[in-house]
Enzyme design. Sequence first.
Site, PDB file in Angstrom:
ATOM      1  N   GLY A 274      -0.204  -0.519   6.316  1.00 25.69           N
ATOM      2  CA  GLY A 274      -0.154   0.895   5.972  1.00 25.69           C
ATOM      3  C   GLY A 274      -0.961   1.649   7.000  1.00 25.69           C
ATOM      4  O   GLY A 274      -1.315   1.101   8.040  1.00 25.69           O
TER       5      GLY A 274
ATOM      6  N   PHE B 170      -4.010   2.743   6.642  1.00 23.64           N
ATOM      7  CA  PHE B 170      -5.434   2.426   6.623  1.00 23.64           C
ATOM      8  C   PHE B 170      -5.712   0.939   6.480  1.00 23.64           C
ATOM      9  O   PHE B 170      -6.862   0.525   6.571  1.00 23.64           O
ATOM     10  CB  PHE B 170      -6.111   3.143   5.448  1.00 23.64           C
ATOM     11  CG  PHE B 170      -5.948   4.627   5.496  1.00 23.64           C
ATOM     12  CD1 PHE B 170      -6.633   5.373   6.433  1.00 23.64           C
ATOM     13  CD2 PHE B 170      -5.086   5.273   4.623  1.00 23.64           C
ATOM     14  CE1 PHE B 170      -6.491   6.748   6.491  1.00 23.64           C
ATOM     15  CE2 PHE B 170      -4.925   6.646   4.674  1.00 23.64           C
ATOM     16  CZ  PHE B 170      -5.630   7.383   5.619  1.00 23.64           C
TER      17      PHE B 170
ATOM     18  N   ASP C 150       1.325   8.901  -4.592  1.00 22.71           N
ATOM     19  CA  ASP C 150       1.931   8.361  -3.371  1.00 22.71           C
ATOM     20  C   ASP C 150       3.040   7.380  -3.753  1.00 22.71           C
ATOM     21  O   ASP C 150       3.163   6.306  -3.173  1.00 22.71           O
ATOM     22  CB  ASP C 150       0.845   7.685  -2.518  1.00 22.71           C
ATOM     23  CG  ASP C 150       1.310   7.408  -1.088  1.00 22.71           C
ATOM     24  OD1 ASP C 150       2.288   8.062  -0.641  1.00 22.71           O
ATOM     25  OD2 ASP C 150       0.728   6.545  -0.420  1.00 22.71           O
TER      26      ASP C 150
HETATM   27  P1  ATP Z   1      -0.252   3.687   3.057  1.00 22.49           P
HETATM   28  O1  ATP Z   1      -0.106   3.921   4.519  1.00 22.49           O
HETATM   29  O2  ATP Z   1       1.030   3.950   2.305  1.00 22.49           O
HETATM   30  O3  ATP Z   1      -1.420   4.404   2.436  1.00 22.49           O
HETATM   31  P2  ATP Z   1      -1.843   1.330   2.710  1.00 22.49           P
HETATM   32  O4  ATP Z   1      -2.583   1.283   3.994  1.00 22.49           O
HETATM   33  O5  ATP Z   1      -2.610   1.880   1.548  1.00 22.49           O
HETATM   34  O6  ATP Z   1      -0.495   2.118   2.878  1.00 22.49           O
HETATM   35  P3  ATP Z   1      -0.474  -0.588   1.047  1.00 22.49           P
HETATM   36  O7  ATP Z   1       0.624   0.407   0.784  1.00 22.49           O
HETATM   37  O8  ATP Z   1      -1.362  -0.900  -0.099  1.00 22.49           O
HETATM   38  O9  ATP Z   1      -1.329  -0.131   2.339  1.00 22.49           O
HETATM   39  O10 ATP Z   1       0.174  -1.937   1.577  1.00 22.49           O
HETATM   40  C1  ATP Z   1       1.002  -1.976   2.733  1.00 22.49           C
HETATM   41  C2  ATP Z   1       2.182  -2.931   2.500  1.00 22.49           C
HETATM   42  O11 ATP Z   1       1.671  -4.249   2.180  1.00 22.49           O
HETATM   43  C3  ATP Z   1       3.085  -2.571   1.282  1.00 22.49           C
HETATM   44  O12 ATP Z   1       4.086  -1.640   1.674  1.00 22.49           O
HETATM   45  C4  ATP Z   1       3.671  -3.932   0.927  1.00 22.49           C
HETATM   46  O13 ATP Z   1       4.761  -4.256   1.804  1.00 22.49           O
HETATM   47  C5  ATP Z   1       2.532  -4.910   1.233  1.00 22.49           C
HETATM   48  N1  ATP Z   1       1.757  -5.203   0.003  1.00 22.49           N
HETATM   49  C6  ATP Z   1       0.819  -4.414  -0.553  1.00 22.49           C
HETATM   50  N2  ATP Z   1       0.291  -4.976  -1.666  1.00 22.49           N
HETATM   51  C7  ATP Z   1       0.915  -6.165  -1.825  1.00 22.49           C
HETATM   52  C8  ATP Z   1       0.817  -7.232  -2.804  1.00 22.49           C
HETATM   53  N3  ATP Z   1      -0.037  -7.161  -3.811  1.00 22.49           N
HETATM   54  N4  ATP Z   1       1.623  -8.302  -2.656  1.00 22.49           N
HETATM   55  C9  ATP Z   1       2.499  -8.369  -1.610  1.00 22.49           C
HETATM   56  N5  ATP Z   1       2.639  -7.403  -0.658  1.00 22.49           N
HETATM   57  C10 ATP Z   1       1.867  -6.319  -0.760  1.00 22.49           C
END
Ligand code: ATP
Length: 340
Positions: free
Chosen positions: A25, A27, A139
Site C-alpha cells: 500500500g 504506507f 477507505d
Molecule cells: P493503502 O495504500 O490502501 O492505505 P496500506 O498501506 O494500508 O494500503 P493494506 O491495504 O493494509 O496496506 O495492505 C496492502 C495489500 O496487502 C492489500 O491490498 C492486500 O492485497 C494485502 N493484504 C493486506 N492484509 C492482508 C491479510 N491479512 N492477508 C493477506 N493479504 C493481505
Amino acid sequence: MAGLKRLRDGKIAGLYDLDKTLGRGHFAVVKLARHVFTGEKVAVKVIDKTKLDPVARGHLFQEVRCMKLVQHPNVVRLYEVIDTATKLYLILELGDGGDMYDCIMKHDGGLSEEVAKCYFAQIVHAISYCHRLHVVHRDLKPENVVFFEKQGIVKLTDFGFSNRFQPGKTLNTSCGSLAYSAPEILLGDEYDAPAVDIWSLGVILFMLVCGQPPFQEANDSETLTMIMDCKYNVPSHISSACRDLIGRMLQRDPKRRATLEEIEGHDWLKGVDPSPATKMSTPLVSHRSLSEEEHGSIIQRMVLGGIADRDNITEDCLLIPLLCCDFVFQKLCNCLNLSS
Ligand code: ATP
C-alpha cells in the site's frame, strides 16, 4: 501507543520468519510470515515509521485502535502489534486467497451476480457491525477486501483511515482514494461519517458486477467531475434489482443514500446468507487460561530451545498473548511435548 510490545529492531526476525510479499500500500508492505515456534502462518503488515508524517502517524494509531476494537468474522483479526525503533509490525490473520481487486481484474466484465452478492452481503455485514460500534472505515475498496478461501469467506482489512464517530455529528478529515471517495469528501465538506462508507459500498458493488470502477476517466479532474455529477453507466446485462441497489448507494446527496438496513433488506440480497463465517467452528479466542505450572514449563522450554532469555520472554515475548488462541496453544503444546 498503549498495549504495544516494544522490541528492539531485528527481534521480529526471531519471532516470525518473514516470507514473500502479499501486497503493498502507500504506507506499508504486507508479508506472509510464519511464527518461528508454532509454524502458524500470519500476514505481517510492516510500516516504516521513519517515513510517516504526523498525520499518517495519527492514522496508524487509529488503525490499531479500531482493529483491536472490531472483532467480527468478516473483519481481519489483528493478533498483535510489535513496535521497534523504526518499524511497526501488525500481526494479522492471514488471507489465503488474494484481494478482491485482483479477483475482479481476473474477471473481464465482472463476476456473476450470484457470486457477487455472496461477497457483497459479507462486506455489508462487516460494515454494519463496524457502524454499530461507531467505527467508520472511510477507505472501502476492493483492495481492502481479502479472500479466505479455506473458510469460503471475505474479510475487510486496512482500517488506516478508520475513525470513531458520534451519531449525528460530522467529521471533516479528507481520506480514501479518489475513485472510491464520496462527493462530500472530495468537496472538503463536513460529512456524515457512515454515509461515506455507503457510497464506497456502491462503488464496490458496481466493480464486482461490471469489472471496472464506475468513475474512471482519462485523468483525475475528469473523474472528479463525473463523481460530482454522479454520472456512470451500468452495462445492460446487469439485472434491474442490482442496478437499483447501486443507484440507491451512489446518490450525490448523502441524506438520500440508502441506509445499511435498506441495503441489507434490498430485493437483490434476498435469500443470501450474510454470515456464512459465523458457522466456522474454530474459536478465535479461548477462555482457557494457563496454570502457573504450564506457564513456567513453556517458558523453561523456550529458554532451553534458545528462543530468548527468561527476562525477554516474560517482558516482551509475543508467544504469551498468542497462547490465548486455542489453535496456537494446541500447536505449541505439541511442539513442546506438553499435554494440553
Ligand atoms: P493503502 O495504500 O490502501 O492505505 P496500506 O498501506 O494500508 O494500503 P493494506 O491495504 O493494509 O496496506 O495492505 C496492502 C495489500 O496487502 C492489500 O491490498 C492486500 O492485497 C494485502 N493484504 C493486506 N492484509 C492482508 C491479510 N491479512 N492477508 C493477506 N493479504 C493481505
